[in-house]
Design a protein around this motif. Structure first.
Motif, PDB file in Angstrom:
ATOM      1  N   ASP A 141       0.811  -1.217   0.000  1.00  0.00           N
ATOM      2  CA  ASP A 141       0.000   0.000   0.000  1.00  0.00           C
ATOM      3  C   ASP A 141       0.847   1.271   0.000  1.00  0.00           C
ATOM      4  OD1 ASP A 141      -1.048  -2.311   1.571  1.00  0.00           O
ATOM      5  OD2 ASP A 141      -2.943  -1.212   1.460  1.00  0.00           O
ATOM      6  N   VAL A 142       1.955   1.257   0.747  1.00  0.00           N
ATOM      7  CA  VAL A 142       2.786   2.461   0.831  1.00  0.00           C
ATOM      8  C   VAL A 142       3.327   2.828  -0.551  1.00  0.00           C
ATOM      9  CG1 VAL A 142       4.932   3.431   1.763  1.00  0.00           C
ATOM     10  CG2 VAL A 142       3.377   2.164   3.263  1.00  0.00           C
ATOM     11  N   ALA A 143       3.757   1.830  -1.304  1.00  0.00           N
ATOM     12  CA  ALA A 143       4.265   2.098  -2.652  1.00  0.00           C
ATOM     13  C   ALA A 143       3.191   2.748  -3.521  1.00  0.00           C
ATOM     14  CB  ALA A 143       4.751   0.799  -3.289  1.00  0.00           C
ATOM     15  N   LEU A 144       1.944   2.270  -3.396  1.00  0.00           N
ATOM     16  CA  LEU A 144       0.857   2.812  -4.213  1.00  0.00           C
ATOM     17  C   LEU A 144       0.539   4.253  -3.831  1.00  0.00           C
ATOM     18  CD1 LEU A 144      -1.307   2.246  -6.389  1.00  0.00           C
ATOM     19  CD2 LEU A 144      -2.827   1.517  -4.525  1.00  0.00           C
ATOM     20  N   PHE A 145       0.382   4.535  -2.525  1.00  0.00           N
ATOM     21  CA  PHE A 145      -0.002   5.893  -2.115  1.00  0.00           C
ATOM     22  C   PHE A 145       1.175   6.864  -2.202  1.00  0.00           C
ATOM     23  CE2 PHE A 145      -3.747   3.688  -0.599  1.00  0.00           C
ATOM     24  CZ  PHE A 145      -4.742   4.608  -0.852  1.00  0.00           C
ATOM     25  N   ASN A 146       2.393   6.390  -2.016  1.00  0.00           N
ATOM     26  CA  ASN A 146       3.546   7.255  -2.288  1.00  0.00           C
ATOM     27  C   ASN A 146       3.570   7.642  -3.762  1.00  0.00           C
ATOM     28  OD1 ASN A 146       4.631   7.523   0.238  1.00  0.00           O
ATOM     29  ND2 ASN A 146       6.401   6.202  -0.113  1.00  0.00           N
ATOM     30  N   GLY A 147       3.279   6.674  -4.627  1.00  0.00           N
ATOM     31  CA  GLY A 147       3.227   6.972  -6.049  1.00  0.00           C
ATOM     32  C   GLY A 147       2.162   8.005  -6.376  1.00  0.00           C
ATOM     33  N   ARG A 151       7.729   1.151 -12.184  1.00  0.00           N
ATOM     34  CA  ARG A 151       8.275   0.663 -10.905  1.00  0.00           C
ATOM     35  C   ARG A 151       7.155   0.361  -9.919  1.00  0.00           C
ATOM     36  NH1 ARG A 151       8.751   3.322  -6.421  1.00  0.00           N
ATOM     37  NH2 ARG A 151       8.595   5.351  -7.459  1.00  0.00           N
ATOM     38  N   ILE A 152       6.170   1.235  -9.851  1.00  0.00           N
ATOM     39  CA  ILE A 152       5.050   1.017  -8.922  1.00  0.00           C
ATOM     40  C   ILE A 152       4.297  -0.254  -9.305  1.00  0.00           C
ATOM     41  CG2 ILE A 152       2.879   1.978  -8.052  1.00  0.00           C
ATOM     42  CD1 ILE A 152       4.133   4.776  -8.690  1.00  0.00           C
ATOM     43  N   SER A 153       4.160  -0.479 -10.606  1.00  0.00           N
ATOM     44  CA  SER A 153       3.506  -1.691 -11.084  1.00  0.00           C
ATOM     45  C   SER A 153       4.271  -2.926 -10.630  1.00  0.00           C
ATOM     46  CB  SER A 153       3.402  -1.661 -12.607  1.00  0.00           C
ATOM     47  OG  SER A 153       2.923  -2.881 -13.112  1.00  0.00           O
ATOM     48  N   GLU A 154       5.580  -2.866 -10.727  1.00  0.00           N
ATOM     49  CA  GLU A 154       6.408  -4.003 -10.321  1.00  0.00           C
ATOM     50  C   GLU A 154       6.302  -4.237  -8.819  1.00  0.00           C
ATOM     51  OE1 GLU A 154      11.129  -5.275 -10.427  1.00  0.00           O
ATOM     52  OE2 GLU A 154      10.369  -3.829 -11.887  1.00  0.00           O
ATOM     53  N   THR A 201       3.789  -3.354  -6.742  1.00  0.00           N
ATOM     54  CA  THR A 201       2.446  -3.669  -6.251  1.00  0.00           C
ATOM     55  C   THR A 201       1.787  -4.856  -6.945  1.00  0.00           C
ATOM     56  OG1 THR A 201       1.413  -2.143  -7.818  1.00  0.00           O
ATOM     57  CG2 THR A 201       2.043  -1.248  -5.644  1.00  0.00           C
ATOM     58  N   GLY A 202       2.319  -5.223  -8.111  1.00  0.00           N
ATOM     59  CA  GLY A 202       1.687  -6.290  -8.876  1.00  0.00           C
ATOM     60  C   GLY A 202       0.489  -5.825  -9.683  1.00  0.00           C
ATOM     61  N   LEU A 203       0.223  -4.516  -9.716  1.00  0.00           N
ATOM     62  CA  LEU A 203      -0.907  -3.966 -10.461  1.00  0.00           C
ATOM     63  C   LEU A 203      -0.487  -3.615 -11.886  1.00  0.00           C
ATOM     64  CD1 LEU A 203      -2.233  -1.525  -7.703  1.00  0.00           C
ATOM     65  CD2 LEU A 203      -3.187  -3.756  -8.305  1.00  0.00           C
ATOM     66  N   SER A 204      -1.444  -3.614 -12.787  1.00  0.00           N
ATOM     67  CA  SER A 204      -1.126  -3.218 -14.167  1.00  0.00           C
ATOM     68  C   SER A 204      -0.892  -1.712 -14.217  1.00  0.00           C
ATOM     69  CB  SER A 204      -2.266  -3.593 -15.102  1.00  0.00           C
ATOM     70  OG  SER A 204      -3.381  -2.736 -14.902  1.00  0.00           O
ATOM     71  N   ARG A 205      -0.054  -1.300 -15.156  1.00  0.00           N
ATOM     72  CA  ARG A 205       0.218   0.128 -15.326  1.00  0.00           C
ATOM     73  C   ARG A 205      -1.052   0.885 -15.697  1.00  0.00           C
ATOM     74  NH1 ARG A 205       5.107  -0.146 -19.446  1.00  0.00           N
ATOM     75  NH2 ARG A 205       3.851  -1.923 -20.116  1.00  0.00           N
ATOM     76  N   GLN A 206      -1.912   0.245 -16.472  1.00  0.00           N
ATOM     77  CA  GLN A 206      -3.153   0.909 -16.887  1.00  0.00           C
ATOM     78  C   GLN A 206      -4.046   1.190 -15.677  1.00  0.00           C
ATOM     79  OE1 GLN A 206      -1.856  -1.813 -18.194  1.00  0.00           O
ATOM     80  NE2 GLN A 206      -1.561  -1.458 -20.405  1.00  0.00           N
ATOM     81  N   ASP A 207      -4.160   0.215 -14.774  1.00  0.00           N
ATOM     82  CA  ASP A 207      -5.010   0.421 -13.587  1.00  0.00           C
ATOM     83  C   ASP A 207      -4.418   1.479 -12.658  1.00  0.00           C
ATOM     84  OD1 ASP A 207      -6.922  -1.362 -14.397  1.00  0.00           O
ATOM     85  OD2 ASP A 207      -6.276  -3.001 -13.091  1.00  0.00           O
TER      86      ASP A 207
END
Length: 893
Positions: free
Chosen positions: A216-222, A259-262, A264-270
């Motif tokens: 989560d931190v990686a996602l919200f920092n992004g 990098r955030i995609s890598e 978090t495991g989320l797609s770049r599009q999402d």
């Protein structure tokens, strides 16, 4: 004459108002209070079934010493003596209280006052440590106080609601229903769910982000970096009302979506879609719960969320702000009175000498704790190490609910003196009590609770105290009197305690602290009895107005500015070869904590009646697991054996097991025995959402299912899970060795069915055996055995007990395991509120009711709490898919 009392639901932190009506014959009914501003008359399935949980069959009704009945004087004299001896010999820190978000604010206040102000130790902690301590720590780091800024109305006024680590549909159903209604009224409202699992809540979402656990931190920092790089910051708010922004932005780094995609495991599009939604939508609320808090990085997750809202000034205004929703009915009340080991009463800081002096002077206490006490996991570790000599556990079940639960059981076994205050004997922790004290249950208690939006409501008594049960504040006060502190604990009722609590909140405050209910400081007993729900702050001499915080700054730090907290993602724990999966734990829709209340009613156990492990299909295939087979989930701390549920709701490599089952309801389903006791370094909250585990198929030689009038004797059964049904119990069971089914059936049935007529069917080739026991022409038990998981309609079979069937043919129908054509099978329960099954919904959809609204009009399903609507939508989709397939076949033909 019937009497109706306004009270408050004892389940989650939504804090719903309840109307409890007691008839002259003692029967009780409950419904939602239409005037309560938390729920406006709505109740969830658990709240709707409250009247069904009031039975006294499992109640502890008298004090006990070492399992033998004792008087209150004997029990309390012993408690006071053993605590006094431990303090005299080993010091104040040799004793501890472990309390609960299930007790009322008045109980909490007295417990905290006795421990911190008179015993002189801060060794009082609460099971709320397990659900919202990271939120408290994050709030205090950013705001200088444990302040929830917003209100429930913000969810209805927002244009974007982000639900992160929150299965709102199942864990806070009434709040989810308010959100669902808001989306229907405002088609522009967008909802994003962030969760490693696609839960029932995700069905309402416009975007689901199934991120990897603890990223989560990686996602919200992004997101923070994206907002900065694209000009979406509120520079004025940042400069006027905050400090530390540059440091937080520097820690977040550049917004590199790849990098955030890598990470978090989320797609770049999402990720890009989420960032764009959050940037362009001013009225944004971020709701977070246990998926954020229950982590070894939980506090950093909270601050990453708060940083985003502070950077955009989206806080304290209508439809904007971060929103922590609590899991228990009085988690907030406990925070208000300092029920956590690192806090002081009235939101004062234990580490602040001025606050300690103020509280000690107000209490006129001989001493005051001057350093934090032991937090929950630390506390039970200290018990195990022999540092705690006397422990009082109140209204909670740590043998089942704390991580490393087997270690907790071992600690209690070694502890020289354990007191357990509870309402029930049917709690695993009760086995370790030297003294058991009968507490007052919901319906018998009288006091206040505070919900997630800072709203204080009355919980009122409408039942007499049974046996010798007494309120927890009374037992605590009696022990305080025996310790020599009679004058300070001479309360004549909960109103007097509440007045003192309100007085303390206003002392030396003057707006310097967030929590202030000084307006209630002189409340008479009559006014307390009639007290309507209200939100704090409620300062003396000020009218209640906009109850949101921080729209114009005014934080509770020394310089009155918020602090951005620089947070960085931790390197995720590597999965060992021995434990390659990640265990996630949580709630299911119709159960609550360790089922001491919800496990008493068939309405709530019929949706999901046994513990399970939700496993991704690819993982199940690799392990040779089939749906409904048994699986062992094991960590370095312990193991459970549960039913395998194959599902793609979670990510590959993860497994979800619900937290509720105990030794009272299953043979080996206490999942917290598996959970690692690793904690967040700032909050002390355990990381219950991430434990490395292994999965292994359990080679059952046979499976069984039974319905029985009498509770069976289960010793020697390798696997079992039991639940109540109408007129009896349902039992799932299995064995690892070959068994004589006739002998086993006789043993399970016991002597109660001696002389019963037996209808049976046996096929040795398929290892199938089915037996039905009849007395007085009525079915008393039916048992089904097979080599594979038993194929029996559970919903139908669970309603068979006491069925009258006179002819051999009608009795043989029972052994078929499914109803005849003239006895429709409603299917697995979907709507607990109205007892509507899957087959009823499927048939209605096939008949043209192809929306949730149409199903509701026809069957009522989904029209009460709404938590089953996602399942209803799924069933409708099944029918629509069938119709499309059939149309395609017809056209092709």
């Amino acid at each position: 004459m019937a009497r109706t009392v306004k009270t408050t639901c004892p389940y989650c932190g939504v804090g719903c108002g309840v109307l409890a009506t007691r008839q002259p014959d003692g029967a009780v009914s409950v419904k939602g209070d239409p005037d309560h501003p938390a729920n406006f008359g709505r109740l969830c399935s658990k709240g709707s079934a409250l009247a069904e949980t009031l039975s006294l069959d499992d109640r502890l009704l008298h004090p006990e010493i070492n399992g033998a009945r004792a008087s209150w004087d004997e029990a309390l004299d012993l408690v006071a003596a053993r605590f006094s001896d431990a303090i005299a010999e080993h010091g104040p820190d040799s004793v501890a209280f472990y309390v609960s978000g299930q007790i009322l604010t008045e109980d909490y206040y007295v417990a905290n006052k006795l421990m911190k102000g008179f015993i002189g130790s801060a060794n009082i902690d609460t099971n709320s440590r397990l659900c919202m301590a990271s939120s408290v720590a994050g709030h205090r780091r950013a705001f200088g106080s444990d302040t929830v800024p917003g209100t429930y109305e913000d969810l209805e006024q927002a244009d974007l609601v982000i639900l992160t680590g929150s299965n709102l549909a199942w864990c806070h159903p009434v709040l989810f229903q308010r959100l669902e209604a808001a989306k229907a009224a405002n088609p522009a409202l967008r909802i994003v769910t962030i969760d490693p699992r696609r839960t029932a809540t995700s069905a309402l979402a416009d975007l689901h982000l199934g991120l990897a656990p603890d990223t989560d931190v990686a996602l919200f920092n992004g997101l923070l970096s994206y907002l900065s790089e694209n000009g979406y910051l509120d520079e004025g708010y940042i400069s006027r009302h905050t400090n530390g922004f540059e440091e937080a932005l520097g820690a977040a780094g550049a917004c590199d979506i790849s990098r955030i995609s890598e990470e978090t495991g989320l797609s770049r599009q999402d990720i890009a879609r989420f960032f764009d939604l959050a940037a362009r939508t001013e009225k944004m609320v971020t709701v977070y719960s246990q998926g954020v808090n229950q982590s070894v990085t939980g506090t950093d997750k909270v601050n990453a969320i708060l940083n985003v809202h502070l950077a955009t000034g989206r806080i304290g205004r209508a439809g904007m702000g971060p929103f922590s929703v609590t899991g228990q009915p009085n988690a907030m009340g406990g925070r208000e009175v300092g029920g956590l080991a690192n806090m002081l009463a009235a939101h004062m800081a234990l580490e602040d000498p001025a606050h300690r002096s103020l509280v000690q002077s107000f209490w006129q206490s001989p001493r005051i704790a001057d350093r934090p006490g032991l937090k929950a996991v630390e506390m039970f570790r200290a018990v195990r190490e022999g540092k705690i000599k006397a422990l009082w556990i109140m209204a909670t079940n740590p043998v089942d609910s704390l991580p490393d639960a087997d270690g907790v059981a071992e600690a209690l076994k070694l502890c020289p003196f354990v007191v357990v205050s509870d309402v029930t004997r049917a709690a695993d922790t009760m086995d370790y009590a030297h003294v058991a004290l009968p507490g007052a249950a919901w319906g018998e208690k009288d006091g206040t609770v505070t919900n997630s939006e800072r709203r204080i409501s009355r919980q009122r008594r409408f039942l007499e105290l049974p046996g010798e049960a007494r309120p927890d504040w009374w037992a605590l006060s009696e022990v305080a009197r025996r310790l020599g502190y009679a004058d300070a604990f001479a309360y004549n009722g909960s109103a007097a305690i509440f007045r003192e609590h309100a007085q303390l909140s206003a002392i030396g405050n003057g707006g310097t602290r967030d929590f202030d209910i000084g307006a209630m400081a002189d409340l008479s007993a009559g006014a307390y009895e009639e007290l309507p729900p209200f939100q704090w702050p409620a300062r003396a001499g000020q009218s209640l107005h906009d109850s949101r915080f921080f729209a114009r700054g005014g934080f509770f730090t020394p310089d009155r500015k918020a602090r951005f907290i620089a947070v960085t993602p931790i390197e995720l724990r590597k999965r060992e070869r021995k434990y390659p999966f990640v265990l996630n734990t949580g709630r299911i829709r119709d159960q609550w904590h360790t089922m001491t209340r919800t496990g008493k009613t068939a309405r709530l156990t019929s949706h999901i009646a046994e513990p399970f492990a939700e496993i991704h299909p690819e993982d199940a295939a690799a392990l040779g697991l089939r749906d409904a087979s048994l699986v062992e989930v094991k960590s370095s701390y312990g193991a459970v054996i549960v039913r395998a549920q194959i599902s793609d709701r979670g990510n590959k490599g993860t497994v979800f097991v619900p937290m509720h089952w105990t030794d009272q309801f299953s043979s080996k389903g206490r999942v917290d025995a598996v959970v690692a006791p690793e904690t967040d370094p700032h909050s002390g909250q355990p990381g219950s959402k991430f434990t490395p585990v292994s999965l292994k198929a359990v080679p059952a030689r046979w499976y069984g299912f039974a319905v029985m009038e009498q509770k069976p004797e289960l010793r020697g059964i390798d696997y079992w899970a039991i639940a109540p049904v109408a007129n009896g119990f349902r039992l799932e069971f299995a064995g690892l060795e070959a068994a004589d089914f006739t002998d086993l059936a006789g043993r399970l049935a016991g002597g109660t069915l001696a002389g019963a007529e037996i209808t049976s069917f046996r096929d040795d080739a398929s290892s199938t055996c089915r037996m039905a026991y009849w007395q007085d022409g009525k079915l008393r038990a039916a048992l089904f055995f097979a080599r594979e998981p038993v194929e029996v309609s559970r919903a139908w079979a669970s309603g068979l007990l006491r069925l009258e069937a006179e002819t051999p043919a009608s009795r043989l129908r029972v052994l078929a395991g499914r109803p005849a054509a003239d006895m429709p099978d409603n299917g697995a329960l979907v709507c607990a509120c109205y007892q509507i099954g899957a087959n009823q919904i499927l048939n209605a959809a096939r008949g043209g009711a192809c929306t949730t609204e149409a199903i509701g009009q026809l069957l009522k399903a989904g029209t009460n709490c709404g938590s089953c609507r996602s399942e209803i939508r799924g069933l409708i989709e099944t029918v629509l898919t069938e119709e499309k397939t059939n149309d395609g076949i017809a056209k092709a033909g």
